[in-house]
Scaffold this active site. Structure first.
Site, short mmCIF file in Angstrom:
data_model
loop_
_atom_site.label_atom_id
_atom_site.label_comp_id
_atom_site.label_asym_id
_atom_site.label_seq_id
_atom_site.Cartn_x
_atom_site.Cartn_y
_atom_site.Cartn_z
N ASP A 1 0.68 -1.64 -0.42
CA ASP A 1 -0.10 -0.19 -0.07
C ASP A 1 1.04 1.56 0.02
O ASP A 1 2.37 1.49 0.69
CB ASP A 1 -1.14 0.16 1.13
CG ASP A 1 -0.59 -0.42 2.88
OD1 ASP A 1 -0.02 1.75 3.25
OD2 ASP A 1 -0.35 -1.11 3.06
N GLU B 1 -7.66 5.07 12.58
CA GLU B 1 -6.63 4.82 12.87
C GLU B 1 -6.22 5.92 13.72
O GLU B 1 -7.45 7.02 13.00
CB GLU B 1 -5.55 4.30 12.38
CG GLU B 1 -5.15 5.02 11.49
CD GLU B 1 -3.54 4.47 11.20
OE1 GLU B 1 -2.87 4.36 11.47
OE2 GLU B 1 -3.60 5.00 9.88
#
Length: 246
Positions: A43, A131
């Site tokens: 990613d 997150e």
């Protein structure tokens, strides 16, 4: 006293050496093999700079790439359009992710995704980065978090009807998702765990594992996040029906 001080200094030196070795990609806690984890990928975001996607795609441990598209209600990653096009041209399975901020309504954030991410055949479902690191100072209650994430996913449904991928850190999972999955939309789980391999039960616990954030690859300058599909998968189409066999 002198021996104690010498020992403490030695321990600190070892700790600092280990930290820098990890930070520069020379030390990794997880290194899953392609035999056990045959589908691996990366990613990326603008932090990786210009990527040589042909070189990246030629490596056996890069079968897919999930790239940052958006953040919050109005930010768009400066490299997304280029990464999306060139990763696809290189033959990689592509996915886009959105960094979900706790300080903007979920519906507004979904509109940002809809205005940025093209609908493409064979792409992975939209991923949502959930997150605390890099987020705003607000810490929502469970009710607030569930409400806004549901609003986000609902707004996407018209263009992206498949269930999303939730990228979560252990801290976020423990505070919001653990034991409360029914309060959130149905989702695939993309789990960050850079220190140990997470438990797995035939892809029922998690679908993607981010096992390192300090990987090194030809074609990318500097560190890159490394990921693997759950070990029982040898192709994409079983786990993600919208992705054509690659």
């Amino acid at each position: 006293m002198v021996r104690w001080a010498t020992g403490a200094t030695a321990i600190l030196m070892v700790a600092f050496a280990a930290y820098f070795a990890y930070d520069f990609g020379m030390l990794r806690f997880n290194n899953p093999s392609l035999t056990r984890y045959p589908i691996q990928g990366i990613d990326v975001s603008h932090h990786q700079g210009a990527i040589d996607w042909r070189t990246v795609a030629a490596q056996p441990n890069v079968r897919f790439a999930i790239m940052k598209a958006t953040e919050g209600g109005d930010h768009r990653d400066s490299r997304f359009a280029e990464n999306w096009q060139r990763a696809g041209d290189a033959g990689l399975v592509r996915g886009a992710y959105h960094f979900f901020t706790f300080c903007r309504p979920g519906r507004d954030q979904a509109q940002n995704v809809l205005a940025t991410v093209p609908k493409a055949t064979g792409a992975l479902p939209i991923a949502v980065d959930l997150e605390f690191v890099g987020n705003c100072n607000k810490v929502p209650t469970l009710e607030e978090m569930a409400t806004e994430v549901n609003a986000f996913v609902t707004e996407l449904k018209g263009s992206f009807p498949e269930k999303p991928i939730f990228y979560v850190t252990p801290e976020f999972y423990d505070q919001y998702l653990k034991g409360n999955e029914a309060r959130f939309p149905d989702h695939y789980l993309w789990l960050r765990s850079v220190f140990k391999e997470p438990a797995q039960e035939g892809c029922r616990r998690w679908s993607i594992w981010q096992f390192a954030d300090n990987g090194t690859l030809d074609g990318i300058q500097g560190p890159v996040d490394l990921n693997a599909l759950c070990p029982s998968e040898t192709g994409f189409e079983h786990l993600f029906p919208t992705v054509a066999a690659n």
